[in-house]
Design a protein around this motif. Structure first.
Motif, short mmCIF file in Angstrom:
data_model
loop_
_atom_site.label_atom_id
_atom_site.label_comp_id
_atom_site.label_asym_id
_atom_site.label_seq_id
_atom_site.Cartn_x
_atom_site.Cartn_y
_atom_site.Cartn_z
N SER A 308 -94.49 70.92 33.51
CA SER A 308 -95.02 69.64 33.99
C SER A 308 -95.21 69.59 35.50
O SER A 308 -94.25 69.72 36.27
N GLU A 309 -96.46 69.34 35.92
CA GLU A 309 -96.75 69.05 37.33
C GLU A 309 -96.48 67.59 37.63
O GLU A 309 -96.10 67.23 38.74
N ASP A 314 -94.30 62.79 40.48
CA ASP A 314 -93.55 61.54 40.40
C ASP A 314 -92.15 61.60 41.00
O ASP A 314 -91.67 60.63 41.57
N CYS A 315 -91.47 62.73 40.83
CA CYS A 315 -90.02 62.76 41.08
C CYS A 315 -89.61 63.60 42.28
O CYS A 315 -88.47 63.52 42.71
N GLY A 350 -102.49 62.66 37.17
CA GLY A 350 -103.26 62.82 38.40
C GLY A 350 -103.08 61.69 39.40
O GLY A 350 -103.83 61.60 40.35
N HIS A 351 -102.10 60.82 39.15
CA HIS A 351 -101.73 59.88 40.21
C HIS A 351 -100.23 59.63 40.14
O HIS A 351 -99.60 59.83 39.10
N LYS A 352 -99.68 59.21 41.25
CA LYS A 352 -98.23 59.06 41.31
C LYS A 352 -97.78 57.85 40.51
O LYS A 352 -98.35 56.77 40.60
N GLN A 353 -96.76 58.10 39.70
CA GLN A 353 -96.17 57.02 38.89
C GLN A 353 -94.67 56.99 39.16
O GLN A 353 -94.14 57.84 39.85
N LYS A 354 -94.00 56.03 38.51
CA LYS A 354 -92.54 55.99 38.59
C LYS A 354 -91.97 57.24 37.92
O LYS A 354 -92.48 57.67 36.88
N CYS A 355 -90.93 57.78 38.50
CA CYS A 355 -90.34 59.00 37.94
C CYS A 355 -89.78 58.72 36.54
O CYS A 355 -89.02 57.78 36.34
#
Ligand SMILES: *[C@@H]1O[C@H](CO)[C@@H](O)[C@H](O)[C@H]1NC(C)=O
Ligand SMILES: *[C@@H]1O[C@H](CO)[C@@H](O)[C@H](O)[C@H]1NC(C)=O
Length: 473
Positions: A308-309, A314-315, A350-355
């Protein structure tokens, strides 16, 4: 704010029709008056081949229509624009001056008068309507000053024996194919025209790269051909890498025990997952690192996973998610988190989310990381022995790369301007040119099935400078 303009799925096709349809609809009646052109005029560079041809045409028409004894030729290019109509409408401002040749000579190699007072220079504006596929050029307007003899010639149809294929129509055809192939949507006609202009500039850059390539690479239209260099850099490349200072000192990798074989390719040994796509996110660093760990895990465990990228986007608090990152930071973050989840469990958006990481789902772990030597022979030996390597490079030539072994000149590929992280999976020689096989993360429709081939042995594009690998005990 107006809301009426943003709803329409037809817009891209309307734009396409507006930009291209009027130019490419061959069946229309030629004698119809020109209506308002679909787009505003755009500046053309003097070197534009279509413009060159039209300038010669204007010069010839000018001489044919003048009573001067001497042949007059364009002595200076001032400016030019072109409008996409049915065909192309050029507006050209040039200076014309007397040559030593008598008119009857009609040769093109006439020198200008050495005495400036005999040059009798005029500034002329020509409008030429060029319909390349019909082989016709029409002088719509000719206006010259400071001489009093201002000549207005309207719509004098004059077929020339020009080539039926002309660059600007080729360009539009290429742009149309490009839009269709890569499903490009532009929000407005202005945007489409701007993109066409960028597309044209990029074709020129690709031609330059092509002319100066020392390898066997082909450059041309790619899915990035409508992006400016700045847009390409900020979207797909990694600004952090150019100021790379290792977040922490990584241990040097222990040297390979045996010399490098002539060639090696980890794809032939099952250590490389299919090519992925980072999308509109500067997360190349994450793909480079997961690619390396997939290889390391395969060599340790015997199973090829896809990792997982998104977990890193995210984290990994040490890096900048879609705004760039460093592999050295990513290894550290993975160690701290406890490992990587699989691509299926934590898939890419492809976009930052909550970890959303959970230890229960860890598919692969790492214990530490190492920094590779800078010598390409040592890198090759290490790769053959230990697996694919996370590397970084200057990706300028990659925007236009189609296939072959790329070997751009240093001026195009400054080894100190590192901006993209990728995965070295192998090396070898193609028709006498040694290469690195590089797994990229721009989809399988990039380059050679997603791969980029770069000349090996000259530290091209800084490929030797930032090699690293995770270590799994
Ligand atoms: C490989 O990894 C899987 C899942 O973590 C584990 O069950 C298996 O024992 C490992 N195999 C080897 C040879 O290490
Ligand atoms: C490597 O890391 C894993 C996961 O953190 C840990 O379980 C294992 O003991 C480590 N191996 C060594 C040799 O330190």
């Amino acid at each position: 704010m107006s809301v009426g303009f943003r709803c329409c799925a037809l817009i891209p096709w309307m734009v396409l029709a507006a930009v291209l349809g009027s130019v490419l609809s061959l069946g229309e009646d030629l004698d119809r008056p020109l209506f308002g052109p679909p787009g505003s005029p755009i500046g053309v560079h003097e070197s534009d081949p279509g413009l060159k041809k039209v300038m010669l045409f204007a010069e010839e028409r000018y001489n044919r229509g003048s009573n001067a004894m001497h042949l007059r030729k364009i002595s200076r290019f001032v400016s030019a624009t072109k409008q996409l109509v049915k065909g192309i409408r050029y507006t050209i401002t040039v200076e014309l001056s007397n040559t030593l040749c008598k008119k009857s000579a009609m040769v093109r190699t006439c020198d200008f008068y050495p005495e400036t007072q005999k040059l009798k220079t005029e500034v002329c504006v020509f409008e030429v309507w060029d319909i390349p596929w019909q082989g016709t050029s029409t002088l719509l307007k000719q206006k010259c000053s400071p001489k009093a003899e201002v000549e207005e010639t309207n719509r004098v149809a004059e077929p020339t024996n020009s080539q039926p294929v002309e660059e600007s129509v080729q360009l539009l055809g290429q742009f149309k194919d490009f839009m269709v192939k890569y499903k490009k949507d532009y929000s407005s006609q202005e945007e489409a025209e701007r993109r066409l202009q960028i597309f044209q500039e990029n074709l020129k850059t690709a031609e330059k790269l092509q002319a100066l390539d020392q390898g066997s690479a082909e450059y041309g239209v790619t899915k990035f051909s409508d992006l400016t260099e700045e847009e390409f850099r900020s979207t797909y490349l990694n600004p952090l890498l150019s100021q790379w200072t290792l977040h922490r000192g990584m241990k040097p990798a222990p040297p390979a025990k045996t010399p490098a074989p002539d060639s090696w390719d980890w794809r032939d040994h099952g250590a490389v997952s299919p090519v992925k796509n980072q999308g509109m996110c500067g997360s190349c660093w994450a793909f480079s690192v997961t690619g390396n760990i997939e290889g390391q895990w395969f060599l340790k465990n015997g199973t090829l996973l896809s990792l997982s990228e998104q977990e890193l986007v995210d984290c990994d608090g040490l890096d900048q998610a879609c705004r760039g990152g460093l592999p050295s930071n990513a290894y550290e973050a993975i160690e701290k988190l406890g490992g990587l989840e699989s691509e299926t469990d934590y898939s890419y958006t492809g976009h930052k989310q909550k970890c959303d990481f959970t230890n229960r789902k860890v598919a692969a772990y790492i214990n530490s990381s190492v920094e590779l030597p800078k010598d390409e022979r040592e890198i090759a030996a290490w790769l053959a022995e230990n697996g694919p390597i996370s590397v970084a490079l200057n990706a300028f030539a990659m925007q236009f790369y189609k296939k072959g072994v790329s070997h751009p000149w240093k001026i195009f590929c400054n080894p100190w301007m590192i901006d993209h992280a990728v995965l070295l999976v192998g090396y070898g020689e193609r028709n006498g040119i040694p290469f690195w096989a590089i797994k990229n993360s721009w989809g399988e429709d990039y380059g050679e099935q997603g791969y980029y081939y770069l000349q090996r042995g000259s530290n091209a594009c800084g490929i030797n400078r930032m090699g690293s690998s995770a270590v799994i005990n």
